[in-house]
Scaffold this active site. Structure first.
Site, PDB file in Angstrom:
ATOM      1  N   ASP A   1      -4.505 -12.912  -4.894  1.00  0.00           N
ATOM      2  CA  ASP A   1      -3.773 -12.119  -5.202  1.00  0.00           C
ATOM      3  C   ASP A   1      -4.258 -10.529  -5.014  1.00  0.00           C
ATOM      4  O   ASP A   1      -5.402 -10.489  -5.953  1.00  0.00           O
ATOM      5  CB  ASP A   1      -3.135 -12.221  -6.708  1.00  0.00           C
TER       6      ASP A   1
ATOM      7  N   SER B   1      -1.665   0.574   7.711  1.00  0.00           N
ATOM      8  CA  SER B   1      -0.569   1.483   7.123  1.00  0.00           C
ATOM      9  C   SER B   1       0.850   1.575   7.766  1.00  0.00           C
ATOM     10  O   SER B   1       1.518   0.489   7.880  1.00  0.00           O
ATOM     11  CB  SER B   1      -1.250   2.934   7.310  1.00  0.00           C
TER      12      SER B   1
ATOM     13  N   TYR C   1       7.469   4.297  -0.756  1.00  0.00           N
ATOM     14  CA  TYR C   1       6.373   3.495   0.244  1.00  0.00           C
ATOM     15  C   TYR C   1       5.462   4.582   0.731  1.00  0.00           C
ATOM     16  O   TYR C   1       4.279   4.427   0.802  1.00  0.00           O
ATOM     17  CB  TYR C   1       7.259   2.792   1.002  1.00  0.00           C
TER      18      TYR C   1
ATOM     19  N   LYS D   1       1.266   4.529   1.176  1.00  0.00           N
ATOM     20  CA  LYS D   1       0.575   4.737   2.439  1.00  0.00           C
ATOM     21  C   LYS D   1      -0.115   5.806   2.617  1.00  0.00           C
ATOM     22  O   LYS D   1      -1.028   5.857   3.375  1.00  0.00           O
ATOM     23  CB  LYS D   1       1.664   4.384   3.616  1.00  0.00           C
TER      24      LYS D   1
END
Length: 278
Positions: free
Chosen positions: A57, A135, A149, A153
Site C-alpha cells: 500500500d 502524472s 485530482y 498531480k
C-alpha cells in the site's frame, strides 16, 4: 540491450498492468505491487521468472520501505521505478471536503513520494536509475470539476521537476508522463467523486463529470501503444523531463502554454516594474 529490473506500483489492472506485461514480454524483470492476496499469483503467472508480485500500500511508509528493500534483496538492483498507483477524483473545489482532498493527496502525491524516497538510496548506490512519474495532462492543465485530482498531480510534477535537477549529477533520470484519455479503468473503478454536489456547479463541474463517466471504455488512447512509448523513453539516451501522451494531452498542454504566454505578453510591462528605483 542489458536486462532491466522494473518496480511498478499498481499493476493489478489498467495502465500499470499493461506496462508490466509489455516490459515482461521484452524480457525485462518486473516487480509489481498489488493490494489483494488473490492478485499475487495472477501477476506472477504473467511471465514466470520475470514477473514478481508484492503486496504493498503506497500510503504505508513502513510497508513501502520494507517492500522496496525486499525487492532489491531479491533481484539485486532496481533500474526503473514507475509510480503508477493512484486514482481520479471528480467534484468542484467547493464541493470536496478537506478530508477528500487529503485522501487523494495521500495516494497520488505522498504515496509516490514515499516510494521515490525508498528507491532513491538504492539508485544512488548504483549510480544509475530512471524514475517515471505517472502524472496526467491534468497535472499540467487544470479543468473545472477536476481540481482535487489536478492538485495532486500538480504537486507530483512540482516535486519531480526539482528532483530531476537534484539527482541528475548522481546518474539518475526523472521523466514525468502526462497521459490524456486512455482506454483503462480510470473512468470506471479507478475514479471517485465528492459526496457533496451543489446545484451551482451543474453547468461546470457536473458537465465535466458526466463527460468523463460517459466515455468510460471509449477513450481514444491505446494503453499498449502508451506502454511501448514508455519503453522508448527508458531506453533513450536523452529522455524527456515531461512527455504528454496522446493527441488530447498534447493539445491540452499547448493550450495552457498559449494561455500563459498571452498573460505574460499582456502584463509584462506592469508586472516587471516592481524593483526598487535605486
Amino acid at each position: 540491450m542489458a536486462e532491466k529490473i522494473w518496480f511498478i506500483t499498481g499493476v493489478s489492472s489498467g495502465f500499470g498492468r499493461t506496462l508490466a506485461e509489455e516490459v515482461a514480454r521484452r524480457g525485462d524483470k518486473v516487480i509489481g505491487t498489488v493490494r489483494q492476496h488473490r492478485q499475487l499469483e495472477e501477476f506472477n503467472a504473467i511471465s514466470p521468472g520475470n514477473t514478481f508480485a508484492y503486496m504493498m500500500d503506497v500510503t504505508n511508509a513502513d510497508g513501502v520501505r520494507a517492500t522496496v528493500d525486499a525487492a532489491v534483496k531479491h533481484l539485486g538492483r532496481l533500474d526503473v521505478l514507475v509510480n503508477n498507483a493512484g486514482f481520479g477524483f471528480l467534484g468542484a473545489v467547493e464541493e470536496a471536503s478537506v478530508q477528500e482532498f487529503r485522501e487523494v493527496m495521500e495516494t497520488n502525491f505522498f504515496g509516490a513520494l514515499q516510494v521515490t524516497q525508498a528507491v532513491l538510496p538504492h539508485m544512488r548506490r548504483q549510480g544509475s536509475g530512471h524514475i517515471i512519474q505517472m502524472s496526467s495532462v491534468a497535472g499540467f492543465r487544470s479543468t473545472q470539476g477536476f481540481g482535487v485530482y489536478n492538485a495532486s498531480k500538480f504537486a507530483l510534477e512540482g516535486m519531480s521537476e526539482a528532483l530531476a535537477q537534484e539527482v541528475a549529477p548522481l546518474g539518475i533520470r526523472v521523466s514525468i508522463i502526462e497521459p490524456g484519455p486512455f482506454r483503462t479503468n480510470f473512468a470506471g473503478s479507478s475514479i471517485k467523486g465528492a459526496k457533496q454536489e451543489l446545484p451551482e456547479y451543474e453547468g461546470t463541474a457536473r458537465v465535466f463529470k458526466n463527460n468523463i463517466l460517459g466515455y468510460a471504455g471509449e477513450q481514444e488512447g491505446d494503453p499498449v501503444k502508451a506502454a511501448q512509448v514508455l519503453l522508448q523513453v527508458v531506453d533513450s539516451d536523452n529522455p524527456p523531463l515531461r512527455l504528454p501522451l496522446g493527441q488530447t494531452a498534447y493539445d491540452g498542454v499547448r493550450r495552457k502554454l498559449q494561455q500563459v504566454e498571452q498573460d505574460l505578453q499582456n502584463w509584462e510591462h506592469t508586472a516587471t516594474k516592481t524593483s526598487f528605483n535605486d
